[in-house]
Design a protein around this motif. Structure first.
Motif, PDB file in Angstrom:
ATOM      1  N   THR A  16       0.727  -1.223  -0.216  1.00 49.43           N
ATOM      2  CA  THR A  16       0.102  -0.057  -0.045  1.00 49.43           C
ATOM      3  C   THR A  16       0.790   1.218   0.103  1.00 49.43           C
ATOM      4  OG1 THR A  16      -1.700  -1.016   1.300  1.00 49.43           O
ATOM      5  CG2 THR A  16      -1.872   1.269   1.218  1.00 49.43           C
ATOM      6  N   THR A  18       1.821   4.962   0.642  1.00 54.68           N
ATOM      7  CA  THR A  18       1.573   5.594   2.126  1.00 54.68           C
ATOM      8  C   THR A  18       0.800   7.029   1.606  1.00 54.68           C
ATOM      9  OG1 THR A  18       3.577   6.974   1.514  1.00 54.68           O
ATOM     10  CG2 THR A  18       3.999   5.083   3.085  1.00 54.68           C
ATOM     11  N   SER A  19       0.755   7.429   0.389  1.00 60.62           N
ATOM     12  CA  SER A  19      -0.246   8.687  -0.134  1.00 60.62           C
ATOM     13  C   SER A  19      -0.625   8.267  -1.580  1.00 60.62           C
ATOM     14  CB  SER A  19       0.391   9.975   0.411  1.00 60.62           C
ATOM     15  OG  SER A  19       1.812   9.796  -0.188  1.00 60.62           O
ATOM     16  N   GLY A  23       3.201   8.631  -2.872  1.00 57.75           N
ATOM     17  CA  GLY A  23       3.809   7.362  -2.478  1.00 57.75           C
ATOM     18  C   GLY A  23       3.434   6.451  -3.543  1.00 57.75           C
ATOM     19  N   ALA A  27       5.981   2.863  -3.659  1.00 58.63           N
ATOM     20  CA  ALA A  27       5.381   1.468  -3.352  1.00 58.63           C
ATOM     21  C   ALA A  27       5.582   0.425  -4.535  1.00 58.63           C
ATOM     22  CB  ALA A  27       3.685   1.611  -3.349  1.00 58.63           C
TER      23      ALA A  27
END
Length: 137
Positions: A16, A18-19, A23, A27
């Protein structure tokens, strides 16, 4: 827009972000760092809106060999078999916003399943297939 049919469910292993969108790259890099790159592996980006309006984004990949990801204890998701509405984005690395633009077209189509999620299928290094599951009849 075109359609395609996935004949079988596809199990993918996810990291997942982070944003979103900040992010996403990290990822994917983290996922690619876990197993060697292989042009036969299926790589994806999965996203959907959270209840608070944020976008949840997961970098995902399918195993080439059963148990390949088992030591990493990653979250898994199923990309369900069925019919999908799609838009192919060619040379996406030269125009990353084109992926978002494709999904903006797809999410407003009345044929999509409201419970479906946005799927970026990185079919080649120069082709991203943007797809959303269609309603079943």
């Amino acid at each position: 827009m075109e359609t395609t049919t996935l004949q079988n469910d596809l199990l993918v292993h996810c990291i997942t972000a982070t944003s979103f969108p900040e992010g996403v790259k990290q990822a994917h890099e983290q996922l690619h760092g876990l197993v060697p790159f292989d042009e036969n592996r299926k790589y994806f980006g999965l996203s959907w809106p959270a209840e608070d309006g944020r976008i949840i984004y997961k970098a995902a990949a399918a195993e080439l060999h059963p148990g390949e990801f088992s030591t990493h204890h990653l979250e898994t998701k199923i990309i369900s078999k069925g019919d999908y509405l799609l838009i192919d984005v060619h040379d996406f690395m030269k125009d990353i916003p084109a992926i978002g633009n494709a999904f903006q077209q797809l999410i407003y189509d009345s044929r999509i399943d409201p419970q479906g999620f946005c799927i970026e299928w990185y079919m080649r290094t120069d082709l991203c297939r943007c797809m959303i599951k269609m309603k079943t009849h």
